[in-house]
Write an enzyme that holds these catalytic residues in place. Structure first.
Site, PDB file in Angstrom:
ATOM      1  N   ASP A 109       0.489   7.102   2.721  1.00  0.00           N
ATOM      2  CA  ASP A 109      -0.850   7.632   2.446  1.00  0.00           C
ATOM      3  C   ASP A 109      -0.871   9.126   2.788  1.00  0.00           C
ATOM      4  OD1 ASP A 109      -3.611   7.738   1.996  1.00  0.00           O
ATOM      5  OD2 ASP A 109      -4.095   7.092   4.021  1.00  0.00           O
ATOM      6  N   THR A 113       2.590   8.969   9.330  1.00  0.00           N
ATOM      7  CA  THR A 113       3.400   7.916   9.959  1.00  0.00           C
ATOM      8  C   THR A 113       4.875   8.074   9.617  1.00  0.00           C
ATOM      9  OG1 THR A 113       1.489   6.456   9.718  1.00  0.00           O
ATOM     10  CG2 THR A 113       3.608   5.404  10.228  1.00  0.00           C
ATOM     11  N   LYS A 137       0.421   6.064  -2.323  1.00  0.00           N
ATOM     12  CA  LYS A 137      -0.826   6.543  -2.946  1.00  0.00           C
ATOM     13  C   LYS A 137      -0.587   7.885  -3.607  1.00  0.00           C
ATOM     14  CE  LYS A 137      -4.126   4.263   0.049  1.00  0.00           C
ATOM     15  NZ  LYS A 137      -5.218   4.412   1.021  1.00  0.00           N
TER      16      LYS A 137
END
Ligand code: 5GP
Ligand code: MG
Length: 185
Positions: A109, A113, A137
């Site tokens: 996203d 992370t 995404k």
């Protein structure tokens, strides 16, 4: 909380984005690609819990190689938004030196992370390091990061199911869908 069956919950989704069959087919393809690329190696899989639980369980059973599994708990989301802060439970004596490492997450996203965890693993000098995500995404990333294996590209909307949650729920849906937020009770 209203009593509901899984099929009732699925009916309440705004939309099913990827059904069970399509997920299974794509995971077989990804597993074949990874097996071919890592032939002859023992692969250390670093799996980010809890979101990648189902993806990792299905993918790893189809990879035709010896695997060592390391799970990490990583979280940065609250509700449907990234907090921009990542917490990871790194085990004390972790080492990836000279290993063949595959880092797996459910969804790419903002990039926070994977970029942080990838950089940390890289600092341990693995022989080979690649990332794999089930979903990516289509959006601008806050952090640049490459995922060499991508299951599906999706639009920038909040999804649940097949391991992915909304406040701890919906992980056990066999498909991936977009939540109707007013029916998430
Ligand atoms: P990033 O650090 O790239 O912003 O986000 C990665 C993490 O945020 C994923 O591991 C996942 O846990 C969570 N996440 C991002 N987008 C979604 C989404 O649409 N649905 C759910 N359930 N979690 C998401
Ligand atoms: Mg996650």
């Amino acid at each position: 909380m209203k009593k509901k069956t899984v099929s009732g919950v699925i009916k309440d989704l705004q939309r099913i984005l990827i059904d069970e069959k399509a997920i299974e087919k794509r995971i077989r393809e990804m597993a074949a690609e990874i097996s071919a690329e890592c032939t002859g190696k023992v692969v250390t899989v670093v799996a980010l819990m809890d979101g990648s639980l189902f993806f990792v369980a299905d993918l790893l059973r189809r990879i035709d190689l010896p695997i060592k599994l390391v799970t990490l708990c990583a979280s940065s989301y609250h509700g449907t938004k990234s907090t921009g802060k990542l917490t990871v439970n790194w085990p004390a004596n972790i080492s990836f030196k000279d290993e063949t490492v595959l880092l797996l997450d459910d969804i790419l996203d903002t990039g926070l992370t994977l970029s942080e965890i990838r950089a940390h693993i890289e600092s341990h000098q693995p022989a080979w390091l690649r990332c794999g995500v089930l979903l990516s995404k289509r959006r601008e990333r806050a952090r640049e990061v490459t995922s060499e294996y991508i299951g599906f590209e999706i639009e920038d909307e909040f999804v649940v199911g097949y391991g992915m949650d909304y406040n701890g729920r919906f992980r056990n849906l066999p498909c991936i869908g977009v939540l109707q937020l007013d029916s998430a009770d």
